[in-house]
Write a protein that holds these residues in place. Structure first.
Motif: not given
Length: 202
Positions: A91-98
């Motif tokens: 909910s707070v991170l996109t797949p790329g950010e994660l």
């Protein structure tokens, strides 16, 4: 096995949505990012899904893109990360950010999610650092295998099912890998779970 739903957005809640597919309403639990991406009630939408099976419950999870679903499956392999925590992270991170956070061992970024403390965030990035590079970062990328036991969606769902029954991730993954070796790559979910349960308890 339900892998994807395509229909009309019928209703939404804080962490769920109902997708009307030709008159049948499917309740799917979603991250806030997915709920936003689904659009407005009455509009056409598509969700990728993952089925969570426990001893007394079956729950359908919905994702706006395949990459989010793939990360959900990977996150729930980490001890202490259930579906609720995984959805909170997504909910707070996109797949790329994660992916970037895990690769960089950035536990503080993962700890931004509700219900994720520093210790759990550290465990997540530590366990997933070597797998992050192979995972999709978004934009509709397909499922990337993260382990032999997750070579296909049926085996990934079987691992998830065993975890929900209380088996540790490593034991669940090993049991499913053994079951798939016995049954072959085309084995269905029910057969995989049945044989894997015998392997895990044998």
């Amino acid at each position: 096995m339900i892998a994807k739903l395509k229909g009309l957005l019928d209703e939404t809640g804080v962490d769920w949505a109902i997708i009307d597919v030709q008159g049948v309403g499917y309740l799917v639990h979603c991250s806030s990012r997915t709920l936003t991406a689904l659009g407005n009630v009455g509009e056409a939408c598509t969700v990728f899904t993952d089925l969570q099976v426990s001893e007394n419950d079956m729950r359908l999870l919905g994702f706006a893109e395949a990459a989010e679903r793939d990360w959900f499956r990977l996150l729930t392999l980490v001890q202490g990360v259930g579906s609720k925590v995984a959805l909170a992270i997504l909910s707070v991170l996109t797949p790329g950010e994660l992916r970037n956070a895990c690769a960089a061992q950035d536990a503080a970024t993962v700890a931004r999610a509700n219900g994720v403390g520093p210790k759990l965030a550290g465990r997540i990035v530590n366990e997933l650092k070597d797998r992050a590079g192979a995972m999709p970062g978004g934009g509709g990328a397909g499922f990337a295998a993260v382990a032999v036991s997750q070579a296909g969606s049926a085996s990934a769902d079987a691992v998830s099912a065993l975890q929900n029954l209380g088996f540790k991730p490593a034991i669940a993954a090993a049991a499913v890998a053994q079951a798939q070796a016995d049954l072959g790559e085309d084995a269905g979910l029910n057969d995989l779970v049945r044989i894997a349960l015998k392997k895990a308890t044998g």
